[in-house]
Design an enzyme around this catalytic site. Structure first.
Site, mmCIF file in Angstrom:
data_model
loop_
_atom_site.group_PDB
_atom_site.id
_atom_site.type_symbol
_atom_site.label_atom_id
_atom_site.label_comp_id
_atom_site.label_asym_id
_atom_site.label_seq_id
_atom_site.Cartn_x
_atom_site.Cartn_y
_atom_site.Cartn_z
ATOM 1 N N ARG A 176 -2.545 -11.028 -3.998
ATOM 2 C CA ARG A 176 -2.544 -9.502 -4.266
ATOM 3 C C ARG A 176 -1.849 -9.077 -3.192
ATOM 4 N NH1 ARG A 176 -8.355 -7.375 -5.287
ATOM 5 N NH2 ARG A 176 -7.110 -5.734 -5.639
ATOM 6 N N ASP A 236 -6.913 -3.501 8.680
ATOM 7 C CA ASP A 236 -6.495 -4.735 7.806
ATOM 8 C C ASP A 236 -5.958 -5.579 8.527
ATOM 9 O OD1 ASP A 236 -4.987 -2.341 4.887
ATOM 10 O OD2 ASP A 236 -6.904 -3.059 5.290
ATOM 11 N N ASN A 291 0.838 -1.159 0.030
ATOM 12 C CA ASN A 291 -0.066 0.096 -0.172
ATOM 13 C C ASN A 291 0.772 1.217 -0.207
ATOM 14 O OD1 ASN A 291 -2.296 -1.674 -0.186
ATOM 15 N ND2 ASN A 291 -2.736 -1.441 2.017
HETATM 16 C C1 EPZ Z 1 -6.818 1.820 1.731
HETATM 17 O O1 EPZ Z 1 -7.836 1.745 0.932
HETATM 18 C C2 EPZ Z 1 -5.792 0.701 1.700
HETATM 19 N N1 EPZ Z 1 -5.607 0.341 0.486
HETATM 20 C C3 EPZ Z 1 -6.768 -0.607 2.215
HETATM 21 O O2 EPZ Z 1 -6.256 -1.906 2.307
HETATM 22 C C4 EPZ Z 1 -7.262 -0.339 3.636
HETATM 23 O O3 EPZ Z 1 -8.056 -1.176 4.277
HETATM 24 C C5 EPZ Z 1 -7.792 1.138 3.837
HETATM 25 O O4 EPZ Z 1 -6.909 2.128 3.227
HETATM 26 C C6 EPZ Z 1 -7.955 1.770 5.071
HETATM 27 O O5 EPZ Z 1 -6.993 1.790 5.956
HETATM 28 C C7 EPZ Z 1 -4.586 0.941 -0.248
HETATM 29 O O6 EPZ Z 1 -3.962 1.845 0.205
HETATM 30 C C8 EPZ Z 1 -4.214 0.604 -1.704
HETATM 31 P P1 EPZ Z 1 -10.024 4.532 2.474
HETATM 32 P P2 EPZ Z 1 -8.708 2.972 0.825
HETATM 33 O O7 EPZ Z 1 -10.175 5.516 1.316
HETATM 34 O O8 EPZ Z 1 -7.880 4.301 0.580
HETATM 35 C C9 EPZ Z 1 -14.973 5.558 2.831
HETATM 36 C C10 EPZ Z 1 -5.756 -3.948 2.034
HETATM 37 O O9 EPZ Z 1 -6.189 -4.843 2.508
HETATM 38 N N2 EPZ Z 1 -14.411 6.430 1.620
HETATM 39 O O10 EPZ Z 1 -9.125 5.060 3.544
HETATM 40 O O11 EPZ Z 1 -9.627 2.639 -0.495
HETATM 41 C C11 EPZ Z 1 -14.558 4.135 2.423
HETATM 42 O O12 EPZ Z 1 -15.686 3.665 1.757
HETATM 43 C C12 EPZ Z 1 -6.689 -2.712 1.549
HETATM 44 O O13 EPZ Z 1 -4.475 -3.852 1.533
HETATM 45 C C13 EPZ Z 1 -15.488 7.296 1.221
HETATM 46 O O14 EPZ Z 1 -16.731 7.113 1.598
HETATM 47 O O15 EPZ Z 1 -9.818 3.238 1.940
HETATM 48 C C14 EPZ Z 1 -14.283 3.451 3.744
HETATM 49 O O16 EPZ Z 1 -15.380 3.017 4.430
HETATM 50 C C15 EPZ Z 1 -8.174 -3.307 1.595
HETATM 51 N N3 EPZ Z 1 -15.293 8.174 -0.013
HETATM 52 C C16 EPZ Z 1 -13.278 4.563 4.539
HETATM 53 O O17 EPZ Z 1 -13.826 5.910 3.825
HETATM 54 C C17 EPZ Z 1 -13.849 8.242 -0.373
HETATM 55 O O18 EPZ Z 1 -13.819 9.062 -1.421
HETATM 56 C C18 EPZ Z 1 -11.867 4.417 4.458
HETATM 57 O O19 EPZ Z 1 -11.566 4.253 3.109
HETATM 58 C C19 EPZ Z 1 -13.143 7.451 0.116
HETATM 59 C C20 EPZ Z 1 -13.196 6.610 0.969
#
Ligand code: EPZ
Length: 422
Positions: free
Chosen positions: A403, A311, A23
């Site tokens: 992945r 995670d 990540n």
């Molecule tokens: C990152 O995902 C990681 N992926 C995820 O890891 C990790 O679980 C997550 O952050 C939380 O720590 C990468 O970095 C590639 P968020 P991301 O945006 O950025 C909501 C793994 O296992 N949200 O921090 O997609 C969203 O729905 C993966 O390696 C909105 O509503 O997560 C979630 O409920 C899985 N609108 C919360 O915020 C937006 O525009 C946090 O999501 C963006 C997010």
């Protein structure tokens, strides 16, 4: 479709070297689009998601050379500014090309990521942030069509933007966009994950002017151009956490190398609460976990860094399943990140779900069975359960594991596990 066959019951012992963080690598690979000269990376893990990102950048015209864990990316002659649905549906982190494409080329066409197993995961905050910087963005036919060609000097404009929710890739996308914007950008309620900090450190080496990464206010003063640099990707704290839980659950003694304890405070504290012995060397970047395998159940509540990482939720669910006592596991980040529960119940786990909280009652033992991986970290938790279950556990659909876990069965077998891929 590959599957893993695990004979449970072996204590893990020995040493394991942690790979570079998935990540951190994903946004940093995309940051290559911002530079006029080659970006040279090391500790880039051999993972499916990283292959996908490299393929996406290659399709755009980035010249990429890869040799073992080293990757160099030359974006001096990018021809296409698009991430197609085919690419994005295999990996939603493809959204991370949006900010860099807009910042450097003024145009981008990126497919909206579809749904995901663990939750709806919209990207509305990415889009709102870029609009706050002046980008014209339309969503048409499932694509994000973005442009800055109407802006003075066709450049994004610095702004102050408060993110409603803490979003890791949202913070990363906007930080990359702001690096080449006109003027100052202040991102408030920014994500503080170590992978955000690693991206910022790489961007600063490329010539960006960024302060505050790792806090909830990041200030970026846009510059005219960014150049390539050399950057070593930070270690993968979630891979490390996964092996630490495996050592604790199997009652072994495992030394992790290339593992930074300062990125894992919440996880280390919970492992100690569960009764494992955790020794840390900040000088050598090693973490040693030792346990007699008789662990106490620990309550878990996920939240943005530095709180307990979502995670690692599934992995600690596996620990609680065979620990002594009752524990609550509460998932506050994603709305559907309990898919591993039904699979663990097939192994004999005693878990009941009430909304975003699971109540886990420790059981004496698990019985091996055939289970199905549903998402990356859920798959890891099934491997952990299989390591301690009696008899044979078969995990299907393990492409999810590939992945995010480099050479998983080789690393576990080197520690004394019995894991076969068929
Ligand atoms: C990152 O995902 C990681 N992926 C995820 O890891 C990790 O679980 C997550 O952050 C939380 O720590 C990468 O970095 C590639 P968020 P991301 O945006 O950025 C909501 C793994 O296992 N949200 O921090 O997609 C969203 O729905 C993966 O390696 C909105 O509503 O997560 C979630 O409920 C899985 N609108 C919360 O915020 C937006 O525009 C946090 O999501 C963006 C997010």
């Amino acid at each position: 479709m590959d599957k893993l066959i695990i004979q449970g019951g072996n204590r893990l012992s020995g040493e394991v070297t942690i790979s570079g963080a998935k990540n951190a690598a994903l946004p940093i690979l995309c940051a290559s689009l911002l530079a006029e000269t080659p970006l040279k990376l090391s500790s880039v893990a051999a993972l499916k998601d990283i292959d996908t990102t490299i393929k996406l950048l290659d399709m755009m015209g980035v010249k990429i050379a890869r040799d073992a864990d080293e990757v160099s990316l030359d974006a001096s002659d990018v021809q296409s500014f698009e991430a197609t649905y085919e690419m994005v549906k295999t990996m939603r982190a493809s959204i991370l090309v949006l900010g860099p494409l807009l910042a450097r080329f003024g145009t981008a066409r990126v497919s909206l990521p579809g749904g995901c197993a663990i939750g709806s995961r919209p990207v509305d905050l990415h889009i709102k942030g870029l609009q706050a910087m002046g980008a014209a963005i339309h969503i048409t036919h499932g694509y994000i069509q973005a442009s800055t060609l109407h802006l003075p000097n066709r450049r994004l404009q610095g702004t102050r933007y408060y993110m409603d929710l803490v979003t890791v890739t949202g913070t990363e996308n906007l930080m990359m966009a702001a690096a080449l914007a006109e003027g100052k950008t202040i991102l408030e309620n920014a994500a503080k994950e170590p992978e955000v900090v690693d991206l910022a450190e790489c961007l600063i080496k490329m010539g960006a002017n960024i302060t505050g990464a790792g806090t909830d206010v990041i200030t970026i003063i846009g510059v005219e151009k960014l150049k390539g640099a050399d950057h070593n990707i930070v270690c993968d704290r979630i891979e490390a956490g996964t092996y630490m839980v495996a050592a604790a659950m199997t009652g072994g003694e495992v030394k992790l190398k290339n593992a930074r304890a300062d990125l894992l405070d919440a996880v280390i504290e919970k492992l100690r609460d569960a009764g494992a012995e955790v020794k840390v060397s900040k000088v050598e970047n090693t973490i040693t976990v030792k346990s007699d395998g008789k662990l106490k159940a620990v309550n878990i509540r996920t939240a943005p860094h530095p709180a307990f990482p979502t995670d690692m939720q599934a992995q600690f669910m596996a620990l609680n399943v065979v620990a002594e006592g009752v524990a609550k596991v509460t998932e506050t980040i994603f709305e559907n990140r309990f898919m591993h529960v039904q699979e663990m119940q097939r192994l004999g786990a005693d878990i009941s779900i009430d909304g975003n909280t699971a109540l886990v009652k420790g059981v004496e033992f698990l019985d091996g069975a055939t289970v199905m991986a549903t998402d990356l970290r859920a798959s890891a938790s099934l491997v952990l359960a299989g390591l301690v279950a009696r008899g044979e556990t078969v995990i299907e659909r393990i492409y999810h594991l590939d992945r995010g876990y480099e050479h998983l069965e080789a690393k576990f077998n080197a520690l004394g596990a019995n894991v076969k891929r068929v």
